[in-house]
Design an enzyme around this catalytic site. Structure first.
Site, PDB file in Angstrom:
ATOM      1  CE  LYS A  52      -3.653  -0.063  -0.391  1.00 14.41           C
ATOM      2  NZ  LYS A  52      -4.886  -0.370  -1.150  1.00 14.41           N
TER       3      LYS A  52
HETATM    4  N1  PMP Z   1      -3.279  -7.194   1.252  1.00 15.21           N
HETATM    5  C1  PMP Z   1      -3.194  -6.346   2.273  1.00 15.21           C
HETATM    6  C2  PMP Z   1      -2.506  -6.804   3.527  1.00 15.21           C
HETATM    7  C3  PMP Z   1      -3.740  -5.054   2.175  1.00 15.21           C
HETATM    8  O1  PMP Z   1      -3.650  -4.201   3.205  1.00 15.21           O
HETATM    9  C4  PMP Z   1      -4.388  -4.687   0.981  1.00 15.21           C
HETATM   10  C5  PMP Z   1      -4.998  -3.319   0.834  1.00 15.21           C
HETATM   11  N2  PMP Z   1      -6.171  -3.077   1.534  1.00 15.21           N
HETATM   12  C6  PMP Z   1      -4.486  -5.618  -0.055  1.00 15.21           C
HETATM   13  C7  PMP Z   1      -3.896  -6.857   0.111  1.00 15.21           C
HETATM   14  C8  PMP Z   1      -5.257  -5.333  -1.325  1.00 15.21           C
HETATM   15  O2  PMP Z   1      -4.667  -4.434  -2.215  1.00 15.21           O
HETATM   16  P1  PMP Z   1      -5.574  -3.485  -3.101  1.00 15.21           P
HETATM   17  O3  PMP Z   1      -6.201  -2.480  -2.171  1.00 15.21           O
HETATM   18  O4  PMP Z   1      -4.619  -2.856  -4.051  1.00 15.21           O
HETATM   19  O5  PMP Z   1      -6.617  -4.288  -3.774  1.00 15.21           O
END
Ligand code: PMP
Length: 333
Positions: free
Chosen positions: A45
């Site tokens: 992130k």
């Molecule tokens: N894995 C974790 C640990 C996250 O914090 C996030 C983001 N909320 C994601 C995966 C998913 O990524 P994205 O928001 O880009 O879909």
């Protein structure tokens, strides 16, 4: 002097691909995890945080002394706060109170103002995303350096960040030999940005969503219906709605992954490969193994290693908690 980074921003991205040994052996494929946990804030992130802040700067919405407000499962908040610290912005984070204590502590320890709320569905005005949006609106008149709601779910600057960095990095690191990419979706920023970047290079690259139980996205991809069943201890992934970031993703198909399938993979990686990864990585790698079985031996498959297990100690390594949830327990506990 080689490999010198000038600051926090410079050290985001350009993460290595790590070959996942057991996943590769089981499938006869080369399965690689993109080590996003090596970003300076400890997760994938950081890329979204940077893309969202850049977007606000380009739109001249914020300058030194301004405030960033965001609703987050934690990782975006950590990225935004550290990035904000490096640029002279204050950060206010709205988070559901059921997220791990580790993430709450980290956010407070790095100087974010943390507002915890009870989890509510998106349609409810008390939902953490809506609370963050309202808070930014309320604070607008109190700060002439700008108050920005980062809006990671529906501001497509998030996916654009992955389209410009994560996707091209995967293409270059595999020398264009990638056959499949699989990952879960929280905001949809990663899967949208990476899928568009890879499909633009080669439309035959298979893109699969790996969705935790309790999320409605699997059924949405399979039959166009937002419907969920079951639940998961994973954090930061899954959704009850199609965000603007997810909407643009180019997805061929989806897997629905149970925690019972994901957790043993994570425990095995700790014990046998020295990789201590967070809960969403279990869903991602389970999806990569399923995709490897589907595509057949010899293929190159990439997934995302979003963060490390240390943010989830109180869940992943808590015997009582795991027993109560009837989930697998690491053999060494
Ligand atoms: N894995 C974790 C640990 C996250 O914090 C996030 C983001 N909320 C994601 C995966 C998913 O990524 P994205 O928001 O880009 O879909």
């Amino acid at each position: 002097m080689i490999n010198i980074k000038n600051n926090f921003i410079d050290s985001i991205g350009n993460t290595p691909l790590i070959k996942l040994r057991a996943a590769s052996e089981i499938t006869g494929c080369n399965i690689y995890g993109k080590a996003e946990y090596l970003n300076p804030g400890g997760s994938v992130k950081d890329r979204a945080a940077l893309a969202l802040v850049k977007d606000a700067q380009e739109k001249k919405l914020i300058s030194e002394g301004g405030i960033i407000v965001e609703g987050t499962a934690g990782n975006t908040g950590i990225g935004l706060c550290l990035l904000g610290n490096s640029l002279g912005y204050k950060t206010i984070i709205v988070m559901n109170d059921n997220q791990t204590q580790e993430k709450k502590d980290t956010l407070r320890n790095i100087g974010a103002e943390l507002r915890l709320v009870a989890p509510k569905p998106y349609k409810d005005e008390g939902n953490y995303v809506k609370v963050a949006q309202r808070l930014a609106e309320e604070l607008k008149n109190t700060n002439n350096k700008g108050v920005v709601w980062a809006n990671q779910f529906d501001n497509i600057a998030n996916a654009k960040g992955h389209y410009q960095t994560t996707g091209p990095e995967i293409w270059e690191q595999t020398e264009g030999k990638v056959d499949g990419f699989v990952c879960s979706s929280g905001t949809g920023g990663t899967i949208s940005g990476v899928s568009n970047a890879l499909k633009e290079k080669n439309k035959d690259i298979k893109i699969y969503l790996s969705d935790p139980k309790g999320s409605a996205l699997y059924n949405y991809i399979k039959n166009g219906e937002l419907k969920s069943e079951g639940n998961s201890i994973t954090e930061g992934i899954g959704s009850s709605r199609v965000t603007k970031n997810f909407q643009n993703a180019k997805i061929d198909d989806a897997f629905s992954i149970d925690d019972n399938e994901a957790l043993p993979i994570l425990y095995d990686l700790i014990q046998n490969e020295g990789l201590s990864l967070g809960t969403s990585c279990g869903i991602n790698i389970a999806g990569a193994i399923r995709l490897g079985k589907e595509l057949g031996p010899g293929k190159t498959i990439v997934t995302i290693l979003c963060d490390k297990s240390d943010k989830y100690n109180s869940k992943m390594f808590n015997k009582k908690f795991l027993e109560e949830k009837k989930l697998p327990i690491p053999s060494w506990l």
